[in-house]
Design a protein around this motif. Structure first.
Motif, PDB file in Angstrom:
ATOM      1  N   GLU A 167      -7.496  15.112  19.053  1.00  0.00           N
ATOM      2  CA  GLU A 167      -7.976  14.814  17.713  1.00  0.00           C
ATOM      3  C   GLU A 167      -9.023  15.860  17.318  1.00  0.00           C
ATOM      4  OE1 GLU A 167      -9.112  10.875  16.705  1.00  0.00           O
ATOM      5  OE2 GLU A 167      -7.351   9.980  17.627  1.00  0.00           O
ATOM      6  N   ARG A 219      -6.939  10.455  21.688  1.00  0.00           N
ATOM      7  CA  ARG A 219      -6.926   9.256  20.849  1.00  0.00           C
ATOM      8  C   ARG A 219      -8.312   8.860  20.347  1.00  0.00           C
ATOM      9  NH1 ARG A 219      -7.792   4.295  23.469  1.00  0.00           N
ATOM     10  NH2 ARG A 219      -8.668   4.586  25.533  1.00  0.00           N
ATOM     11  N   ARG A 220      -9.305   9.722  20.545  1.00  0.00           N
ATOM     12  CA  ARG A 220     -10.653   9.405  20.086  1.00  0.00           C
ATOM     13  C   ARG A 220     -11.334  10.666  19.565  1.00  0.00           C
ATOM     14  NH1 ARG A 220      -9.393   4.917  20.178  1.00  0.00           N
ATOM     15  NH2 ARG A 220     -10.061   3.220  21.519  1.00  0.00           N
ATOM     16  N   PHE A 221     -12.288  10.475  18.642  1.00  0.00           N
ATOM     17  CA  PHE A 221     -13.180  11.582  18.303  1.00  0.00           C
ATOM     18  C   PHE A 221     -14.592  11.040  18.210  1.00  0.00           C
ATOM     19  CE2 PHE A 221     -14.870  11.165  14.015  1.00  0.00           C
ATOM     20  CZ  PHE A 221     -14.083  10.162  13.465  1.00  0.00           C
ATOM     21  N   VAL A 278     -18.481  12.543  16.684  1.00  0.00           N
ATOM     22  CA  VAL A 278     -19.418  13.558  16.178  1.00  0.00           C
ATOM     23  C   VAL A 278     -20.795  13.171  16.711  1.00  0.00           C
ATOM     24  CG1 VAL A 278     -20.469  14.570  14.123  1.00  0.00           C
ATOM     25  CG2 VAL A 278     -18.041  13.932  14.091  1.00  0.00           C
ATOM     26  N   HIS A 306      -4.945  12.207  13.561  1.00  0.00           N
ATOM     27  CA  HIS A 306      -4.271  11.233  14.429  1.00  0.00           C
ATOM     28  C   HIS A 306      -3.024  11.918  15.004  1.00  0.00           C
ATOM     29  CE1 HIS A 306      -5.924   7.163  12.658  1.00  0.00           C
ATOM     30  NE2 HIS A 306      -6.845   7.869  13.274  1.00  0.00           N
ATOM     31  N   HIS A 335       0.520   9.868  15.456  1.00  0.00           N
ATOM     32  CA  HIS A 335       0.135   8.511  15.056  1.00  0.00           C
ATOM     33  C   HIS A 335      -0.039   8.522  13.540  1.00  0.00           C
ATOM     34  CE1 HIS A 335      -1.048   4.612  16.598  1.00  0.00           C
ATOM     35  NE2 HIS A 335      -2.048   4.573  15.733  1.00  0.00           N
ATOM     36  N   TYR A 387     -10.355   0.700  15.876  1.00  0.00           N
ATOM     37  CA  TYR A 387     -11.493   1.451  16.420  1.00  0.00           C
ATOM     38  C   TYR A 387     -12.203   2.222  15.303  1.00  0.00           C
ATOM     39  CZ  TYR A 387     -14.133   4.232  19.817  1.00  0.00           C
ATOM     40  OH  TYR A 387     -15.141   4.805  20.553  1.00  0.00           O
ATOM     41  N   ASP A 388     -11.397   2.807  14.390  1.00  0.00           N
ATOM     42  CA  ASP A 388     -11.992   3.489  13.234  1.00  0.00           C
ATOM     43  C   ASP A 388     -12.849   2.512  12.441  1.00  0.00           C
ATOM     44  OD1 ASP A 388     -10.838   6.036  13.585  1.00  0.00           O
ATOM     45  OD2 ASP A 388      -9.007   5.461  12.551  1.00  0.00           O
ATOM     46  N   TRP A 444     -18.818   4.020   8.720  1.00  0.00           N
ATOM     47  CA  TRP A 444     -20.022   3.966   7.892  1.00  0.00           C
ATOM     48  C   TRP A 444     -19.615   3.700   6.453  1.00  0.00           C
ATOM     49  CZ3 TRP A 444     -24.939   4.084   9.706  1.00  0.00           C
ATOM     50  CH2 TRP A 444     -25.071   4.423  11.073  1.00  0.00           C
ATOM     51  N   ARG A 461     -26.079  -1.473  16.416  1.00  0.00           N
ATOM     52  CA  ARG A 461     -24.703  -1.021  16.650  1.00  0.00           C
ATOM     53  C   ARG A 461     -24.731   0.231  17.537  1.00  0.00           C
ATOM     54  NH1 ARG A 461     -21.053  -3.593  13.436  1.00  0.00           N
ATOM     55  NH2 ARG A 461     -21.918  -4.778  11.693  1.00  0.00           N
ATOM     56  N   ASN A 462     -23.707   0.365  18.387  1.00  0.00           N
ATOM     57  CA  ASN A 462     -23.808   1.440  19.383  1.00  0.00           C
ATOM     58  C   ASN A 462     -23.590   2.839  18.796  1.00  0.00           C
ATOM     59  OD1 ASN A 462     -21.104   1.447  19.047  1.00  0.00           O
ATOM     60  ND2 ASN A 462     -20.577   0.714  21.100  1.00  0.00           N
ATOM     61  N   PHE A 463     -23.119   2.931  17.545  1.00  0.00           N
ATOM     62  CA  PHE A 463     -22.982   4.246  16.925  1.00  0.00           C
ATOM     63  C   PHE A 463     -24.153   4.527  15.978  1.00  0.00           C
ATOM     64  CE2 PHE A 463     -20.497   1.091  14.758  1.00  0.00           C
ATOM     65  CZ  PHE A 463     -20.846   1.234  13.428  1.00  0.00           C
ATOM     66  N   PRO A 499     -26.379   8.747  12.346  1.00  0.00           N
ATOM     67  CA  PRO A 499     -25.073   8.199  12.703  1.00  0.00           C
ATOM     68  C   PRO A 499     -24.377   9.009  13.802  1.00  0.00           C
ATOM     69  CG  PRO A 499     -25.265   8.513  10.318  1.00  0.00           C
ATOM     70  CD  PRO A 499     -26.413   9.236  10.968  1.00  0.00           C
ATOM     71  N   SER A 500     -23.702   8.320  14.717  1.00  0.00           N
ATOM     72  CA  SER A 500     -22.617   8.939  15.469  1.00  0.00           C
ATOM     73  C   SER A 500     -21.367   8.562  14.694  1.00  0.00           C
ATOM     74  CB  SER A 500     -22.490   8.345  16.873  1.00  0.00           C
ATOM     75  OG  SER A 500     -23.464   8.848  17.722  1.00  0.00           O
ATOM     76  N   VAL A 501     -20.601   9.553  14.297  1.00  0.00           N
ATOM     77  CA  VAL A 501     -19.367   9.263  13.576  1.00  0.00           C
ATOM     78  C   VAL A 501     -18.249   9.282  14.604  1.00  0.00           C
ATOM     79  CG1 VAL A 501     -17.836  10.019  11.721  1.00  0.00           C
ATOM     80  CG2 VAL A 501     -20.310  10.260  11.476  1.00  0.00           C
ATOM     81  N   ALA A 502     -17.515   8.176  14.697  1.00  0.00           N
ATOM     82  CA  ALA A 502     -16.501   8.065  15.745  1.00  0.00           C
ATOM     83  C   ALA A 502     -15.278   7.347  15.208  1.00  0.00           C
ATOM     84  CB  ALA A 502     -17.065   7.308  16.946  1.00  0.00           C
ATOM     85  N   GLY A 503     -14.173   7.525  15.907  1.00  0.00           N
ATOM     86  CA  GLY A 503     -12.942   6.834  15.539  1.00  0.00           C
ATOM     87  C   GLY A 503     -11.824   7.339  16.412  1.00  0.00           C
ATOM     88  N   GLY A 504     -10.603   7.072  15.972  1.00  0.00           N
ATOM     89  CA  GLY A 504      -9.479   7.540  16.759  1.00  0.00           C
ATOM     90  C   GLY A 504      -8.207   6.796  16.438  1.00  0.00           C
ATOM     91  N   GLY A 505      -7.114   7.403  16.850  1.00  0.00           N
ATOM     92  CA  GLY A 505      -5.806   6.947  16.410  1.00  0.00           C
ATOM     93  C   GLY A 505      -5.358   5.594  16.927  1.00  0.00           C
ATOM     94  N   ARG A 506      -5.693   5.255  18.142  1.00  0.00           N
ATOM     95  CA  ARG A 506      -5.165   4.009  18.693  1.00  0.00           C
ATOM     96  C   ARG A 506      -6.308   3.041  18.975  1.00  0.00           C
ATOM     97  NH1 ARG A 506      -2.112   8.135  20.261  1.00  0.00           N
ATOM     98  NH2 ARG A 506       0.136   7.955  20.032  1.00  0.00           N
ATOM     99  N   ALA A 507      -6.005   1.762  18.782  1.00  0.00           N
ATOM    100  CA  ALA A 507      -7.045   0.734  18.909  1.00  0.00           C
ATOM    101  C   ALA A 507      -7.561   0.658  20.340  1.00  0.00           C
ATOM    102  CB  ALA A 507      -6.497  -0.607  18.496  1.00  0.00           C
TER     103      ALA A 507
END
Lengths: 158, 94
Positions: free
Chosen positions: A27, A55-57, A59, A85, A88, A95-96, A101, B54-56, B86-94
């Motif tokens: 990603e 599958r994660r990012f 910053v 993604h 995907h 998770y997003d 924010w 929150r952890n982010f 902020p830590s900006v985080a996310g990703g494709g799969r849960a």
């Protein structure tokens, strides 16, 4: 309620797609600069996740601070973030949502087999319960200049 | 004496559109509690339902992450600046 359209400069949109292709199968992520509903620049940032970059990012705070500073230097605002993604859909995951924010535009590009395909943008709801998709329009510098020229002709401005 | 708290872009709408607010408190926890008493809409984006940060959400005192200090018990001195980063985080799969 329909959200207003996010306008993305064509070169910023190309930058997001290029970054998605280069980072594949991992990603990519980056910041979006602009103002209100306009994105003028995509600013690539390192993906610092320790949970598997396929599958994660993430910053990091230091990179977030650098992005806010860069926005000020450009005379713009930090209006959101993008990420890819790989293999995907371009839809936010649970998770997003858990890590989102408010206010920011979250642009997601789906990269299938190394090729960037769908590109979408999302906003977190006020109560954090879900994302809503916002429409996207692309704008090239040329189009913008042309439209400005047309407006000048209409209004008789020099 | 009040200390400055730097508000990141996505939270300014919940802090009277300001990038800096002031609050009083002897520790980071007290300072944040006083801030969210005044700007209640910030609470939902900073804390989980059970009242944990929150952890982010990263809180720095000057240039130091409070995770490596005394967390929310980190003492605040006059002139210290607290930043919400902020830590900006996310990703494709849960």
């Amino acid at each position: 309620m329909a959200l207003p359209t996010l306008v993305i400069r064509a070169d910023a949109e190309m930058g997001i797609r290029r970054h998605g292709r280069e980072a594949y199968p991992h990603e990519c992520c980056g910041a979006l600069f602009g103002r209100d509903q306009l994105v003028t620049e995509a600013f690539a940032l390192p993906n610092a996740t320790g949970e598997g970059a396929r599958r994660r990012f993430l910053v990091r705070p230091a990179d977030y601070r650098a992005a806010e500073r860069r926005a000020i230097e450009l005379g713009e605002e930090l209006v959101g973030f993008y990420h890819s993604h790989p293999d995907h859909p371009a839809r936010p995951s649970r998770y997003d949502l858990d890590h989102a924010w408010p206010v920011f535009a979250y642009v997601i590009v789906s990269v299938e087999g190394g090729n960037p395909v769908a590109l979408t943008s999302w906003r977190l709801r006020e109560d954090r319960s879900a994302f809503d998709e916002e429409p996207i329009a692309l704008e090239s510098h040329g189009e913008n200049e042309k439209q400005t020229e047309e407006r000048r002709e209409e209004t008789g401005e020099a | 004496m009040a200390n400055k708290i730097l508000i990141p872009t996505p939270l300014r709408a919940y802090a009277g559109k300001q990038d800096v607010v002031e609050a009083e408190g002897g520790t980071v926890g007290e300072l944040l509690a006083n801030m969210t008493a005044e700007y209640a809409d910030l609470r939902n984006h900073l804390y989980t339902e059970d009242g944990k940060l929150r952890n982010f959400v990263n809180i720095y005192v000057n240039d130091d992450d409070i995770r490596y200090l005394e967390k929310e018990q980190t003492p605040i001195k006059p002139g210290d600046t607290v930043s919400i980063i902020p830590s900006v985080a996310g990703g494709g799969r849960a």
